[in-house]
Write an enzyme that holds these catalytic residues in place. Structure first.
Site, mmCIF file in Angstrom:
data_model
loop_
_atom_site.group_PDB
_atom_site.id
_atom_site.type_symbol
_atom_site.label_atom_id
_atom_site.label_comp_id
_atom_site.label_asym_id
_atom_site.label_seq_id
_atom_site.Cartn_x
_atom_site.Cartn_y
_atom_site.Cartn_z
ATOM 1 N N ASP A 74 0.811 -1.215 0.000
ATOM 2 C CA ASP A 74 0.000 0.000 0.000
ATOM 3 C C ASP A 74 0.846 1.267 0.000
ATOM 4 O O ASP A 74 2.066 1.220 0.201
ATOM 5 C CB ASP A 74 -0.966 -0.007 1.191
ATOM 6 C CG ASP A 74 -0.340 -0.518 2.489
ATOM 7 O OD1 ASP A 74 0.901 -0.514 2.598
ATOM 8 O OD2 ASP A 74 -1.082 -0.918 3.388
ATOM 9 N N ASN A 143 -7.913 -3.208 14.199
ATOM 10 C CA ASN A 143 -9.308 -3.434 13.790
ATOM 11 C C ASN A 143 -9.414 -4.575 12.779
ATOM 12 O O ASN A 143 -10.437 -4.745 12.134
ATOM 13 C CB ASN A 143 -9.910 -2.144 13.208
ATOM 14 C CG ASN A 143 -9.181 -1.677 11.956
ATOM 15 O OD1 ASN A 143 -8.248 -2.333 11.487
ATOM 16 N ND2 ASN A 143 -9.599 -0.556 11.407
ATOM 17 N N HIS A 145 -7.564 -4.939 10.054
ATOM 18 C CA HIS A 145 -7.242 -4.642 8.651
ATOM 19 C C HIS A 145 -5.954 -5.338 8.225
ATOM 20 O O HIS A 145 -5.070 -5.607 9.038
ATOM 21 C CB HIS A 145 -7.219 -3.130 8.366
ATOM 22 C CG HIS A 145 -6.041 -2.377 8.875
ATOM 23 N ND1 HIS A 145 -6.127 -1.085 9.354
ATOM 24 C CD2 HIS A 145 -4.725 -2.690 8.971
ATOM 25 C CE1 HIS A 145 -4.946 -0.665 9.701
ATOM 26 N NE2 HIS A 145 -4.072 -1.616 9.485
ATOM 27 N N GLU A 150 -9.939 -1.979 5.224
ATOM 28 C CA GLU A 150 -10.590 -1.723 6.499
ATOM 29 C C GLU A 150 -11.821 -2.621 6.662
ATOM 30 O O GLU A 150 -12.312 -3.196 5.678
ATOM 31 C CB GLU A 150 -11.006 -0.246 6.551
ATOM 32 C CG GLU A 150 -9.856 0.734 6.396
ATOM 33 C CD GLU A 150 -8.965 0.827 7.637
ATOM 34 O OE1 GLU A 150 -9.043 -0.043 8.526
ATOM 35 O OE2 GLU A 150 -8.192 1.794 7.728
HETATM 36 C C1 F6R Z 1 1.383 -1.701 6.229
HETATM 37 C C2 F6R Z 1 0.014 -2.167 6.282
HETATM 38 C C3 F6R Z 1 -0.781 -2.231 7.536
HETATM 39 C C4 F6R Z 1 0.016 -2.640 8.759
HETATM 40 C C5 F6R Z 1 -0.879 -2.666 10.004
HETATM 41 C C6 F6R Z 1 -0.091 -2.950 11.267
HETATM 42 O O1 F6R Z 1 1.889 -1.732 4.918
HETATM 43 O O2 F6R Z 1 -0.497 -2.473 5.263
HETATM 44 O O3 F6R Z 1 -1.848 -3.131 7.343
HETATM 45 O O4 F6R Z 1 0.582 -3.901 8.556
HETATM 46 O O5 F6R Z 1 -1.521 -1.433 10.155
HETATM 47 O O6 F6R Z 1 0.766 -1.877 11.504
HETATM 48 P P1 F6R Z 1 1.899 -1.931 12.610
HETATM 49 O O7 F6R Z 1 2.871 -2.964 12.175
HETATM 50 O O8 F6R Z 1 2.518 -0.559 12.606
HETATM 51 O O9 F6R Z 1 1.227 -2.272 13.890
#
Ligand code: F6R
Length: 242
Positions: A74, A143, A145, A150
């Protein structure tokens, strides 16, 4: 009664470092089998230890990224690639600059493209043209994701542009000067895109992920909790330290 699918391979790790090392060993095996692998990469705090391990292993001669292609999950919409909080900057600063990968084979959606729908189509098509992702690394959002998919994202969705939820913007605000500076949209691989990866490594760490991790393991498969779909994938390895 547990509803865990048998195809999930779950490893509880004794520390964040151990989790990162075990995941890195899995990458080493993948690149031994196929040095031309297509890797799907994630940003965020979770995979930083994995990238550090992989850098060390490459410097120790235990693997090479010379023939590897990467696609990131992303990117924020509206940030130039050079913006310090763009995922392009993240990947360069934490990983790409230290390894022997060919810069022309590192792909990240361009969130500053003048035509976002065209950029999305280009990215998805290109991923398919190289044969899809061999090994995708994922972190878990509190959440549920995955990528920026989301809660409520249809499981059939391919790469698309999303409006970020308040929860995600707040979780990511720590990287920006203020919440107002956090972009409101992002380009993300869709859940269908992620599910097409041949293998997936899910990393979960931190006490704040406990509830999400339990729901991932024991809750129903439900678009309201996007990561739950991974239980239907035939090859997911989970490494966790909560
Ligand atoms: C990052 C991504 C997100 C993260 C998720 C967890 O490229 O796509 O889905 O993997 O938000 O984030 P952290 O590792 O910062 O807790």
């Amino acid at each position: 009664m547990t509803t865990v699918k048998y195809s999930l391979k779950i490893s509880e790790c004794e520390s964040y470092e151990a989790m990162s090392a075990q995941a890195a060993a899995y990458f080493v095996k993948q690149l031994e089998k196929n040095p031309r692998s297509v890797l799907g990469l994630a940003t965020g705090s979770t995979p930083l230890g994995l990238y550090k391990e992989l850098i060390e292993l490459q410097h120790a001669g235990q693997l090479s990224f010379r023939d590897v292609t990467t696609f990131n999950l992303d990117e924020y919409v509206g940030l130039d690639r050079e913006h310090p909080q763009s995922y392009t900057s993240y990947m360069y600063h934490h990983f790409f600059q230290f390894i022997d990968i060919h810069p022309g084979r590192c792909f990240i959606p361009n969130g500053a493209a003048p035509n976002i729908p065209e950029e999305i189509a280009r990215y998805e098509t290109f991923m398919q043209q190289v044969g899809g992702i061999d090994l995708q690394v994922l972190g878990l959002g509190t959440n549920g994701h995955i990528g920026f998919n989301e809660p409520g994202t249809p499981f059939t969705q391919q790469t698309h542009c999303v409006e970020l939820t308040e929860a995600t913007r707040q979780a990511n605000a720590r990287y920006f000067e203020s919440l107002d500076d956090v972009p409101k949209e992002a380009i993300t691989m869709g859940i269908a895109t992620i599910m097409q990866a041949k293998k997936i490594v899910l990393l979960v760490t931190g006490k704040n992920k406990k509830a999400a991790f339990e729901r991932f393991l024991y809750g129903g498969v439900d678009p309201e909790f996007p990561a739950s779909i991974l239980r239907l994938h035939p090859n997911v390895s989970v490494y966790y330290h909560l």
